[in-house]
Scaffold this motif. Sequence first.
Motif, PDB file in Angstrom:
ATOM      1  N   LEU A  25       0.743  -1.207   0.021  1.00 34.36           N
ATOM      2  CA  LEU A  25       0.038  -0.080  -0.111  1.00 34.36           C
ATOM      3  C   LEU A  25       0.875   1.099   0.035  1.00 34.36           C
ATOM      4  CD1 LEU A  25      -2.601  -0.969   2.684  1.00 34.36           C
ATOM      5  CD2 LEU A  25      -2.975  -1.176   0.293  1.00 34.36           C
ATOM      6  N   ASP A  26       0.353   2.252  -0.682  1.00 33.90           N
ATOM      7  CA  ASP A  26       1.092   3.702  -0.898  1.00 33.90           C
ATOM      8  C   ASP A  26       0.815   4.559   0.530  1.00 33.90           C
ATOM      9  OD1 ASP A  26       2.769   3.391  -2.781  1.00 33.90           O
ATOM     10  OD2 ASP A  26       1.219   4.206  -4.118  1.00 33.90           O
ATOM     11  N   VAL A  27       1.308   4.195   1.779  1.00 33.31           N
ATOM     12  CA  VAL A  27       1.117   4.793   3.013  1.00 33.31           C
ATOM     13  C   VAL A  27       2.378   4.683   3.669  1.00 33.31           C
ATOM     14  CG1 VAL A  27      -1.397   4.600   3.096  1.00 33.31           C
ATOM     15  CG2 VAL A  27      -0.015   2.754   3.956  1.00 33.31           C
ATOM     16  N   GLU A  28       2.598   5.490   4.652  1.00 36.91           N
ATOM     17  CA  GLU A  28       3.839   5.690   5.210  1.00 36.91           C
ATOM     18  C   GLU A  28       3.879   4.438   6.512  1.00 36.91           C
ATOM     19  OE1 GLU A  28       6.554   7.436   4.797  1.00 36.91           O
ATOM     20  OE2 GLU A  28       5.568   8.127   2.882  1.00 36.91           O
ATOM     21  N   LYS A  29       4.867   4.321   7.064  1.00 36.95           N
ATOM     22  CA  LYS A  29       5.068   3.408   8.239  1.00 36.95           C
ATOM     23  C   LYS A  29       4.517   3.834   9.310  1.00 36.95           C
ATOM     24  CE  LYS A  29       8.333   0.917  10.918  1.00 36.95           C
ATOM     25  NZ  LYS A  29       9.788   0.833  11.201  1.00 36.95           N
ATOM     26  N   ASP A  30       3.944   3.450  10.369  1.00 39.07           N
ATOM     27  CA  ASP A  30       3.248   3.987  11.711  1.00 39.07           C
ATOM     28  C   ASP A  30       2.138   4.695  11.334  1.00 39.07           C
ATOM     29  OD1 ASP A  30       5.184   2.490  13.246  1.00 39.07           O
ATOM     30  OD2 ASP A  30       6.541   4.092  13.089  1.00 39.07           O
ATOM     31  N   SER A  31       1.570   4.755  10.126  1.00 38.28           N
ATOM     32  CA  SER A  31       0.205   5.520   9.802  1.00 38.28           C
ATOM     33  C   SER A  31      -0.813   4.381   9.950  1.00 38.28           C
ATOM     34  CB  SER A  31       0.329   6.299   8.620  1.00 38.28           C
ATOM     35  OG  SER A  31       0.297   5.522   7.535  1.00 38.28           O
ATOM     36  N   GLU A  32      -1.997   5.397   9.963  1.00 34.14           N
ATOM     37  CA  GLU A  32      -3.195   4.338   9.960  1.00 34.14           C
ATOM     38  C   GLU A  32      -3.816   4.268   8.603  1.00 34.14           C
ATOM     39  OE1 GLU A  32      -6.395   5.684  12.573  1.00 34.14           O
ATOM     40  OE2 GLU A  32      -5.453   4.860  14.267  1.00 34.14           O
ATOM     41  N   VAL A  33      -4.584   2.911   8.161  1.00 28.92           N
ATOM     42  CA  VAL A  33      -5.091   2.707   7.029  1.00 28.92           C
ATOM     43  C   VAL A  33      -6.476   2.137   7.273  1.00 28.92           C
ATOM     44  CG1 VAL A  33      -4.117   0.292   6.893  1.00 28.92           C
ATOM     45  CG2 VAL A  33      -4.597   1.790   4.747  1.00 28.92           C
ATOM     46  N   SER A  34      -7.368   2.491   6.638  1.00 32.96           N
ATOM     47  CA  SER A  34      -8.879   1.990   6.740  1.00 32.96           C
ATOM     48  C   SER A  34      -9.396   1.276   5.464  1.00 32.96           C
ATOM     49  CB  SER A  34      -9.707   3.495   6.995  1.00 32.96           C
ATOM     50  OG  SER A  34     -10.055   4.087   5.817  1.00 32.96           O
ATOM     51  N   PHE A  35      -9.822   0.282   5.792  1.00 34.14           N
ATOM     52  CA  PHE A  35     -10.556  -0.622   4.744  1.00 34.14           C
ATOM     53  C   PHE A  35     -12.003  -0.485   4.744  1.00 34.14           C
ATOM     54  CE2 PHE A  35      -6.573  -2.717   6.205  1.00 34.14           C
ATOM     55  CZ  PHE A  35      -5.829  -2.704   5.231  1.00 34.14           C
ATOM     56  N   ASP A  36     -12.628   0.167   3.375  1.00 36.01           N
ATOM     57  CA  ASP A  36     -14.101   0.377   3.501  1.00 36.01           C
ATOM     58  C   ASP A  36     -14.576  -0.860   2.741  1.00 36.01           C
ATOM     59  OD1 ASP A  36     -13.613   2.742   4.728  1.00 36.01           O
ATOM     60  OD2 ASP A  36     -13.279   3.661   2.701  1.00 36.01           O
ATOM     61  N   LYS A  37     -14.054  -1.623   1.911  1.00 32.72           N
ATOM     62  CA  LYS A  37     -14.495  -2.881   1.456  1.00 32.72           C
ATOM     63  C   LYS A  37     -14.795  -3.889   2.467  1.00 32.72           C
ATOM     64  CE  LYS A  37     -13.052  -1.693  -3.305  1.00 32.72           C
ATOM     65  NZ  LYS A  37     -12.346  -2.068  -4.536  1.00 32.72           N
ATOM     66  N   VAL A  38     -15.859  -4.112   3.042  1.00 28.34           N
ATOM     67  CA  VAL A  38     -16.064  -4.924   4.290  1.00 28.34           C
ATOM     68  C   VAL A  38     -17.147  -5.914   3.659  1.00 28.34           C
ATOM     69  CG1 VAL A  38     -16.710  -5.420   6.623  1.00 28.34           C
ATOM     70  CG2 VAL A  38     -15.376  -3.237   5.883  1.00 28.34           C
ATOM     71  N   LEU A  39     -16.974  -7.187   3.580  1.00 25.88           N
ATOM     72  CA  LEU A  39     -17.791  -8.248   3.163  1.00 25.88           C
ATOM     73  C   LEU A  39     -18.643  -8.627   4.236  1.00 25.88           C
ATOM     74  CD1 LEU A  39     -15.412  -9.845   0.666  1.00 25.88           C
ATOM     75  CD2 LEU A  39     -17.306  -8.562  -0.287  1.00 25.88           C
ATOM     76  N   MET A  40     -18.266  -8.729   5.471  1.00 19.16           N
ATOM     77  CA  MET A  40     -18.928  -9.372   6.454  1.00 19.16           C
ATOM     78  C   MET A  40     -18.246  -8.659   7.856  1.00 19.16           C
ATOM     79  SD  MET A  40     -19.074 -12.351   8.911  1.00 19.16           S
ATOM     80  CE  MET A  40     -17.468 -12.662   9.336  1.00 19.16           C
ATOM     81  N   ALA A  41     -19.256  -8.105   8.617  1.00 18.41           N
ATOM     82  CA  ALA A  41     -18.894  -7.524   9.826  1.00 18.41           C
ATOM     83  C   ALA A  41     -19.767  -8.094  11.120  1.00 18.41           C
ATOM     84  CB  ALA A  41     -18.871  -6.089   9.666  1.00 18.41           C
ATOM     85  N   ASN A  42     -19.035  -8.955  11.762  1.00 17.23           N
ATOM     86  CA  ASN A  42     -19.749  -9.481  13.141  1.00 17.23           C
ATOM     87  C   ASN A  42     -21.055 -10.201  12.479  1.00 17.23           C
ATOM     88  OD1 ASN A  42     -19.852 -10.072  15.872  1.00 17.23           O
ATOM     89  ND2 ASN A  42     -21.199  -8.115  16.095  1.00 17.23           N
ATOM     90  N   GLY A  43     -20.767 -11.088  11.424  1.00 20.20           N
ATOM     91  CA  GLY A  43     -22.102 -12.006  10.970  1.00 20.20           C
ATOM     92  C   GLY A  43     -23.181 -11.215  10.235  1.00 20.20           C
ATOM     93  N   VAL A  44     -22.920  -9.962   9.866  1.00 18.02           N
ATOM     94  CA  VAL A  44     -23.659  -9.221   9.134  1.00 18.02           C
ATOM     95  C   VAL A  44     -22.967  -9.188   7.606  1.00 18.02           C
ATOM     96  CG1 VAL A  44     -24.817  -7.008   8.628  1.00 18.02           C
ATOM     97  CG2 VAL A  44     -24.901  -7.843  10.891  1.00 18.02           C
ATOM     98  N   THR A  45     -23.874  -9.778   6.574  1.00 14.12           N
ATOM     99  CA  THR A  45     -23.112  -9.807   5.444  1.00 14.12           C
ATOM    100  C   THR A  45     -23.843  -8.569   4.355  1.00 14.12           C
ATOM    101  OG1 THR A  45     -24.634 -11.343   4.636  1.00 14.12           O
ATOM    102  CG2 THR A  45     -22.705 -12.265   5.317  1.00 14.12           C
ATOM    103  N   GLY A  46     -23.225  -8.083   3.471  1.00 13.74           N
ATOM    104  CA  GLY A  46     -23.694  -7.088   2.637  1.00 13.74           C
ATOM    105  C   GLY A  46     -23.519  -7.627   1.102  1.00 13.74           C
ATOM    106  N   ARG A  47     -24.411  -6.894   0.235  1.00 12.52           N
ATOM    107  CA  ARG A  47     -24.458  -7.178  -1.085  1.00 12.52           C
ATOM    108  C   ARG A  47     -23.831  -5.826  -1.885  1.00 12.52           C
ATOM    109  NH1 ARG A  47     -29.460  -9.094   0.522  1.00 12.52           N
ATOM    110  NH2 ARG A  47     -29.434 -11.446   0.327  1.00 12.52           N
TER     111      ARG A  47
END
Length: 99
Positions: A25-47
Amino acid sequence: MKAIIETGGKQYYVEEGTVLYIEKLDVEKDSEVSFDKVLMANGVTGRPYVKGAKVVGKVVKHGKQKKVLVYKYNAKKKYRKMQGHRQPYTKVEITKISA
């Protein structure tokens, strides 16, 4: 909480505290990165993705994997070729999952 995220054309099953080796990924070391493409979160699925879900991680380091040797040859033609490849990666530690 548990989640399935998609990054770099692959899917990963993660929990808080999970350490991942993903495509670079094109981010610096010790920085935060967020992932928006979540297919399942805590048993809840999306489409195909869960709306409003987000997984946040911290970049630990960047590096290269072990060398993979590729050897090509044609029998009876005196053609031989050896080539090496090291795939770059980013090591990410998952810190927070919100759904």
